[in-house]
Write an enzyme that holds these catalytic residues in place. Structure first.
Site, PDB file in Angstrom:
ATOM      1  N   CYS A  93      31.403 -27.192 -17.693  1.00  0.00           N
ATOM      2  CA  CYS A  93      32.253 -26.320 -18.505  1.00  0.00           C
ATOM      3  C   CYS A  93      31.395 -25.484 -19.455  1.00  0.00           C
ATOM      4  O   CYS A  93      30.674 -24.609 -19.017  1.00  0.00           O
ATOM      5  CB  CYS A  93      33.316 -27.132 -19.239  1.00  0.00           C
ATOM      6  N   HIS A 202      36.060 -30.550 -15.171  1.00  0.00           N
ATOM      7  CA  HIS A 202      35.605 -31.775 -15.824  1.00  0.00           C
ATOM      8  C   HIS A 202      35.723 -33.025 -14.950  1.00  0.00           C
ATOM      9  O   HIS A 202      36.676 -33.796 -15.075  1.00  0.00           O
ATOM     10  CB  HIS A 202      36.414 -31.999 -17.104  1.00  0.00           C
ATOM     11  N   GLU A 204      34.121 -35.714 -15.345  1.00  0.00           N
ATOM     12  CA  GLU A 204      34.034 -36.890 -16.219  1.00  0.00           C
ATOM     13  C   GLU A 204      35.387 -37.320 -16.767  1.00  0.00           C
ATOM     14  O   GLU A 204      35.513 -38.405 -17.340  1.00  0.00           O
ATOM     15  CB  GLU A 204      33.049 -36.616 -17.371  1.00  0.00           C
TER      16      GLU A 204
END
Length: 224
Positions: A93, A202, A204
């Site tokens: 990002c 994202h 994660e």
């Protein structure tokens, strides 16, 4: 000895905890590297096996998303950043925006979303390119991975004046589900050598643990 990961922390970074957790879960030793310590010479950016630039809003996105941080890497930390580019590097990002501004992928840019607004899609689908042999993508070619999209300035576009592309496609959005208007539905790219990997969304934060850890596990495996 566990592989080490330097996670760059800049004013405005806010995704470091999830990113650190993902790297730790796949057997690495992640450690934060604060910009102030790097500039003071108390720490180094290039003393780990992997560099990660996580998401957030570095320096408040003043002058454009990732612009200040990218300039910092190209100037005060240029030698260390160049050394990091000879080993696995991932920008997520805002980290992708910084890596682009830092020159990791040649003449490309990330513009404001075509909608003109921040897009937040919890279940964004991403198709992994089958031809890209980057270590970050090992074993994932052709798969569709679902993880959140959350950005306002992620519309990928190459510079039309570039005679040769300095990137390879890593991820694409599915047709008709492009959240930001990116050129050819591109959602992530790698450098030509595959070592640097940038993506706007994202992993994660993915709900599925296998998806959440896939890229991080590959990066760590590449330096074992």
């Amino acid at each position: 000895m566990k592989p080490t990961v330097n996670v760059l922390y800049l004013p405005g970074t806010n995704c470091q905890e999830e990113t650190i957790s993902a790297f730790a879960a796949v057997g690495a030793t992640p450690r934060l590297r604060f910009a102030a310590d790097l500039l003071a010479g108390d720490e180094r950016l290039d003393d780990a096996d992997i560099l990660c630039i996580p998401g957030g809003f570095s320096f408040g996105d003043h002058l454009g998303a990732g612009a200040v941080a990218g300039a910092l890497l190209r100037s005060h930390l240029a030698d260390q950043f160049e050394a990091c580019r000879t080993r696995p590097l991932i920008g997520i990002c805002n980290g992708f925006q910084i890596a682009v501004r830092g020159g990791c992928f040649g003449k490309v840019g990330l513009k404001v979303n075509s909608s003109g607004t921040f897009r937040n899609e919890e279940n964004q689908r991403h198709v992994v390119d089958e031809e890209n042999d980057s270590p970050w993508l090992t074993g994932l070619g052709g798969q569709t991975l679902v993880f959140p999209c959350a950005h306002g300035e992620g519309r990928f576009h190459p510079d039309s004046t570039a005679s040769v592309a300095e990137y390879r496609v890593a991820l694409r959005y599915e047709k008709d589900s492009n959240p930001d208007g990116s050129f050819e539905n591109i959602a992530g790219i790698t450098s030509l050598d595959g070592l640097s990997f940038g993506l706007m969304d994202h992993p994660e934060r993915a709900v599925d643990p296998e998806v959440r850890l896939a890229f991080f596990e590959n990066g760590v495996r590449a330096v074992r």
